[in-house]
Write a protein that holds these residues in place. Structure first.
Motif, PDB file in Angstrom:
ATOM      1  N   THR A  93      -6.260  -5.761   8.708  1.00  0.00           N
ATOM      2  CA  THR A  93      -7.131  -4.408   8.314  1.00  0.00           C
ATOM      3  C   THR A  93      -6.282  -3.431   8.697  1.00  0.00           C
ATOM      4  O   THR A  93      -6.351  -2.102   7.876  1.00  0.00           O
ATOM      5  CB  THR A  93      -8.464  -4.143   9.069  1.00  0.00           C
ATOM      6  OG1 THR A  93      -9.095  -5.634   8.554  1.00  0.00           O
ATOM      7  CG2 THR A  93      -9.326  -3.005   8.589  1.00  0.00           C
ATOM      8  N   ALA A  94      -5.739  -3.262  10.058  1.00  0.00           N
ATOM      9  CA  ALA A  94      -4.947  -1.963  10.300  1.00  0.00           C
ATOM     10  C   ALA A  94      -3.795  -2.005   9.730  1.00  0.00           C
ATOM     11  O   ALA A  94      -3.194  -0.676   9.194  1.00  0.00           O
ATOM     12  CB  ALA A  94      -4.448  -2.261  11.917  1.00  0.00           C
TER      13      ALA A  94
ATOM     14  N   SER B  77       1.035   4.221  -2.484  1.00  0.00           N
ATOM     15  CA  SER B  77       0.927   5.587  -2.132  1.00  0.00           C
ATOM     16  C   SER B  77       1.963   6.678  -2.646  1.00  0.00           C
ATOM     17  O   SER B  77       1.888   7.766  -2.628  1.00  0.00           O
ATOM     18  CB  SER B  77       1.188   5.775  -0.270  1.00  0.00           C
ATOM     19  OG  SER B  77       0.180   4.930   0.217  1.00  0.00           O
TER      20      SER B  77
ATOM     21  N   PRO C 114      -8.983   2.973  12.289  1.00  0.00           N
ATOM     22  CA  PRO C 114      -8.812   1.288  12.540  1.00  0.00           C
ATOM     23  C   PRO C 114      -7.399   0.900  13.067  1.00  0.00           C
ATOM     24  O   PRO C 114      -7.327   0.082  14.138  1.00  0.00           O
ATOM     25  CB  PRO C 114      -8.577   0.873  11.042  1.00  0.00           C
ATOM     26  CG  PRO C 114      -9.673   1.953  10.523  1.00  0.00           C
ATOM     27  CD  PRO C 114      -9.383   3.144  11.106  1.00  0.00           C
TER      28      PRO C 114
ATOM     29  N   PHE D 190      -2.612   3.825   4.358  1.00  0.00           N
ATOM     30  CA  PHE D 190      -3.622   4.231   3.258  1.00  0.00           C
ATOM     31  C   PHE D 190      -3.961   6.051   3.476  1.00  0.00           C
ATOM     32  O   PHE D 190      -4.290   6.362   2.587  1.00  0.00           O
ATOM     33  CB  PHE D 190      -4.883   3.648   3.583  1.00  0.00           C
ATOM     34  CG  PHE D 190      -5.686   3.674   2.447  1.00  0.00           C
ATOM     35  CD1 PHE D 190      -5.520   3.151   1.052  1.00  0.00           C
ATOM     36  CD2 PHE D 190      -6.994   4.487   2.391  1.00  0.00           C
ATOM     37  CE1 PHE D 190      -6.516   2.895  -0.024  1.00  0.00           C
ATOM     38  CE2 PHE D 190      -7.701   4.541   1.128  1.00  0.00           C
ATOM     39  CZ  PHE D 190      -7.393   3.947   0.206  1.00  0.00           C
ATOM     40  N   TRP D 191      -3.304   6.525   4.486  1.00  0.00           N
ATOM     41  CA  TRP D 191      -3.439   7.890   4.639  1.00  0.00           C
ATOM     42  C   TRP D 191      -2.822   8.637   3.708  1.00  0.00           C
ATOM     43  O   TRP D 191      -2.964   9.543   2.914  1.00  0.00           O
ATOM     44  CB  TRP D 191      -2.889   8.429   6.215  1.00  0.00           C
ATOM     45  CG  TRP D 191      -3.270   9.914   6.437  1.00  0.00           C
ATOM     46  CD1 TRP D 191      -4.216  10.465   7.114  1.00  0.00           C
ATOM     47  CD2 TRP D 191      -2.077  10.866   5.877  1.00  0.00           C
ATOM     48  NE1 TRP D 191      -4.139  11.800   7.020  1.00  0.00           N
ATOM     49  CE2 TRP D 191      -2.798  12.107   6.384  1.00  0.00           C
ATOM     50  CE3 TRP D 191      -1.100  11.045   5.248  1.00  0.00           C
ATOM     51  CZ2 TRP D 191      -2.387  13.236   6.275  1.00  0.00           C
ATOM     52  CZ3 TRP D 191      -0.717  12.196   5.118  1.00  0.00           C
ATOM     53  CH2 TRP D 191      -1.318  13.600   5.446  1.00  0.00           C
TER      54      TRP D 191
ATOM     55  N   THR E   8       0.890  -1.268   0.026  1.00  0.00           N
ATOM     56  CA  THR E   8       0.107   0.265   0.083  1.00  0.00           C
ATOM     57  C   THR E   8       0.909   1.134  -0.092  1.00  0.00           C
ATOM     58  O   THR E   8       0.605   2.179  -0.583  1.00  0.00           O
ATOM     59  CB  THR E   8      -0.995  -0.005   1.365  1.00  0.00           C
ATOM     60  OG1 THR E   8      -1.575  -1.173   1.132  1.00  0.00           O
ATOM     61  CG2 THR E   8      -1.766   1.205   1.264  1.00  0.00           C
TER      62      THR E   8
ATOM     63  N   SER F 162      -4.353   8.340   0.312  1.00  0.00           N
ATOM     64  CA  SER F 162      -5.475   9.080   0.170  1.00  0.00           C
ATOM     65  C   SER F 162      -5.216  10.699   0.080  1.00  0.00           C
ATOM     66  O   SER F 162      -5.835  11.421  -0.609  1.00  0.00           O
ATOM     67  CB  SER F 162      -6.552   9.158   1.389  1.00  0.00           C
ATOM     68  OG  SER F 162      -6.990   7.753   1.337  1.00  0.00           O
TER      69      SER F 162
ATOM     70  N   LEU G  71      -9.239   7.642   8.815  1.00  0.00           N
ATOM     71  CA  LEU G  71      -8.156   6.475   8.626  1.00  0.00           C
ATOM     72  C   LEU G  71      -7.207   6.303   9.787  1.00  0.00           C
ATOM     73  O   LEU G  71      -6.471   5.118   9.961  1.00  0.00           O
ATOM     74  CB  LEU G  71      -7.303   6.766   7.311  1.00  0.00           C
ATOM     75  CG  LEU G  71      -8.082   7.053   6.219  1.00  0.00           C
ATOM     76  CD1 LEU G  71      -6.952   7.329   5.097  1.00  0.00           C
ATOM     77  CD2 LEU G  71      -8.914   5.966   5.815  1.00  0.00           C
TER      78      LEU G  71
ATOM     79  N   PHE H 183      -5.084   0.082   6.282  1.00  0.00           N
ATOM     80  CA  PHE H 183      -5.246   1.417   6.633  1.00  0.00           C
ATOM     81  C   PHE H 183      -4.011   2.321   7.143  1.00  0.00           C
ATOM     82  O   PHE H 183      -4.287   3.286   6.950  1.00  0.00           O
ATOM     83  CB  PHE H 183      -6.436   1.434   7.590  1.00  0.00           C
ATOM     84  CG  PHE H 183      -7.643   1.230   7.203  1.00  0.00           C
ATOM     85  CD1 PHE H 183      -8.497   2.356   6.398  1.00  0.00           C
ATOM     86  CD2 PHE H 183      -8.281   0.003   7.228  1.00  0.00           C
ATOM     87  CE1 PHE H 183      -9.854   1.956   5.968  1.00  0.00           C
ATOM     88  CE2 PHE H 183      -9.742  -0.369   6.699  1.00  0.00           C
ATOM     89  CZ  PHE H 183     -10.427   0.795   6.027  1.00  0.00           C
ATOM     90  N   HIS H 184      -3.142   1.706   7.676  1.00  0.00           N
ATOM     91  CA  HIS H 184      -1.870   2.495   8.248  1.00  0.00           C
ATOM     92  C   HIS H 184      -1.259   3.449   7.101  1.00  0.00           C
ATOM     93  O   HIS H 184      -1.089   4.443   7.588  1.00  0.00           O
ATOM     94  CB  HIS H 184      -1.020   1.468   8.999  1.00  0.00           C
ATOM     95  CG  HIS H 184       0.242   1.998   9.231  1.00  0.00           C
ATOM     96  ND1 HIS H 184       0.518   2.971  10.051  1.00  0.00           N
ATOM     97  CD2 HIS H 184       1.585   1.894   8.757  1.00  0.00           C
ATOM     98  CE1 HIS H 184       1.845   3.456  10.017  1.00  0.00           C
ATOM     99  NE2 HIS H 184       2.346   2.491   9.281  1.00  0.00           N
TER     100      HIS H 184
END
Length: 307
Positions: free
Chosen positions: A266-267, A36, A245, A273-274, A32, A277, A242, A270-271
């Motif tokens: 999941t964490a 990013s 999670p 993913f900031w 991820t 985004s 974000l 999302f970690h």
């Protein structure tokens, strides 16, 4: 939104990932992070090509994305420690320091953007002169915080990667390490989350009331500037959404002294993913500005032809 995602509540004498779940989580968050990096790099290139950096609002957004870009590189580099076996090695400690420092910069920049939006939208003040203060604050305060784990010798391998160690042997949970993680990041992050949530709600309520009350209407110039600035609200909003999670997983693992595989993965997603985004938000915003410029050019060109 950094987490000791890979700490385990089992016993082991090695400083390597405790099981395959940790490795899977590391691969997820590093992958991820790669996405990013591409999103942030593309957004910054577009900002430079369009020369959007000449306006403060776009520079503030670019600062966010630059920090996200650097952080993505650090996250990707964590793959080098997948089979690392030195809990306190110099290389791991250096990456852990950069990890904490850039994470702090991201957090401070988000707070500064929220403050800037609040002052302009609610207090009718243009805080353009505070740009240097925003930058210096975001660089110095996180640096002071990031130096603390050097004094406590807490930097090292935290599960599968390098940050503030939450255990002595990389698998058994240490309350001292967890307390330091919460004191140096999670605590400030929760405070920032509350402040930013309240500020964003206040901004939205006031803006809605202005639309309904003609007496509170802004001048056309001020209103136009505010419309350009509102996309900055996406960065505090992204942070508020974000961070939940990873924060929830950290609280869960510290409370029950164990980890849930699905919660962990999941964490791990999302970690980082900031950063993705943040890059996409600036990319979409820049693309929208480009489209508006083209439309304005067509209208102007058509008008010249008619004349």
């Amino acid at each position: 939104m950094n987490l000791d995602l890979f700490a385990n509540a089992t016993s082991s004498g090695e400083s390597t990932p405790c099981n395959s779940t940790d490795r899977t989580a590391l691969l997820i968050f590093s992958s991820t992070a790669g996405l990013s990096f591409l999103a942030c790099a593309s957004a910054l290139v577009l900002v430079c090509v369009m020369q959007l950096y000449k306006r403060l609002i776009y520079r503030l957004a670019a600062y966010q994305v630059i920090s996200a870009l650097v952080y993505s590189v650090i996250e990707i580099s964590q793959l080098a420690f997948l089979n690392y076996n030195e809990a306190g090695g110099a290389a791991c400690m250096a990456v852990a320091f950069l990890n904490q420092y850039v994470l702090g910069i991201k957090l401070m920049l988000t707070v500064c953007v929220t403050y800037h939006l609040f002052c302009f939208a609610v207090l009718y003040r243009n805080m353009k002169r505070l740009e240097a203060v925003y930058v210096l604050t975001s660089l110095t305060i996180p640096l002071a915080v990031a130096l603390v784990p050097f004094a406590t010798r807490s930097y090292g391998l935290a599960g599968s990667w390098c940050w503030i160690r939450s255990s002595a042997d990389n698998c058994t949970l240490s309350y001292q390490g967890v307390a330091e993680q919460f004191a140096l990041f999670y605590g400030p992050a929760v405070v920032a989350l509350v402040i930013e949530s309240v500020a964003m709600v206040a901004i939205l309520i006031i803006l809605i009331n202005r639309k309904k009350n003609a007496l509170l209407a802004l001048s056309h110039k001020h209103d136009e500037a505010l419309n350009r600035m509102l996309p900055l609200a996406s960065y505090p909003f992204i942070f508020c959404m974000l961070i939940v999670p990873p924060l929830a997983y950290r609280a869960y693992s510290a409370t029950v002294l164990s980890k849930n595989r699905n919660f962990l993965l999941t964490a791990a997603f999302f970690h980082p993913f900031w950063s993705f985004s943040a890059g996409m938000a600036l990319l979409v915003h820049a693309a929208f500005v480009m489209r508006m410029r083209k439309q304005q050019w067509k209208v102007k060109h058509k008008s010249n032809e008619l004349n």
